[in-house]
Design a protein around this motif. Structure first.
Motif, PDB file in Angstrom:
ATOM      1  N   GLY A   3      39.120  47.670  39.819  1.00 28.24           N
ATOM      2  CA  GLY A   3      39.736  46.999  40.951  1.00 28.24           C
ATOM      3  C   GLY A   3      40.255  47.993  41.966  1.00 28.24           C
ATOM      4  N   VAL A  16      45.014  47.540  40.666  1.00 27.50           N
ATOM      5  CA  VAL A  16      45.118  46.088  40.553  1.00 27.50           C
ATOM      6  C   VAL A  16      43.874  45.634  39.798  1.00 27.50           C
ATOM      7  N   ARG A  18      41.847  42.641  37.010  1.00 26.32           N
ATOM      8  CA  ARG A  18      41.781  41.302  36.406  1.00 26.32           C
ATOM      9  C   ARG A  18      41.837  41.406  34.895  1.00 26.32           C
ATOM     10  N   LYS A  53      45.981  38.370  37.607  1.00 18.91           N
ATOM     11  CA  LYS A  53      46.092  39.685  38.232  1.00 18.91           C
ATOM     12  C   LYS A  53      47.132  40.524  37.509  1.00 18.91           C
ATOM     13  N   LYS A  54      46.773  41.786  37.290  1.00 25.59           N
ATOM     14  CA  LYS A  54      47.670  42.732  36.634  1.00 25.59           C
ATOM     15  C   LYS A  54      47.659  44.050  37.406  1.00 25.59           C
TER      16      LYS A  54
END
Length: 84
Positions: A3, A16, A18, A53-54
């Protein structure tokens, strides 16, 4: 593809994502004009910021001096771009 990269240094990066990567893995980082850098990495931490989202902290492993210089240069060159 983990990401968008939020921060990049010679010791790791904040991304960022998933999904949260597990164990040790190889990361390929590409910048605007730089050749691709490949480095061994592992998850340092993760934090959920949404349903899917993480934000994850990735620690680079076994970084040589030459790769550290490339990562630093890449981070400085692309710091306004936000994705690497």
């Amino acid at each position: 593809d983990l990401g968008p990269v939020l921060d990049l240094s010679s010791s790791g990066m904040r991304v960022v994502a998933r999904r949260v990567p597990m164990g040790e893995f190889m990361v390929r980082i590409r910048g605007l004009e730089e050749a691709e850098i490949q480095v061994k990495a592992r998850l340092a931490w993760s934090r959920r910021v949404g349903i899917l989202k993480k934000i994850v902290g990735i620690e680079f492993l076994e970084v040589t001096d030459a790769v550290a210089r490339q990562l630093t240069r890449l981070g400085m060159t692309n710091r306004d771009r936000r994705t690497v």
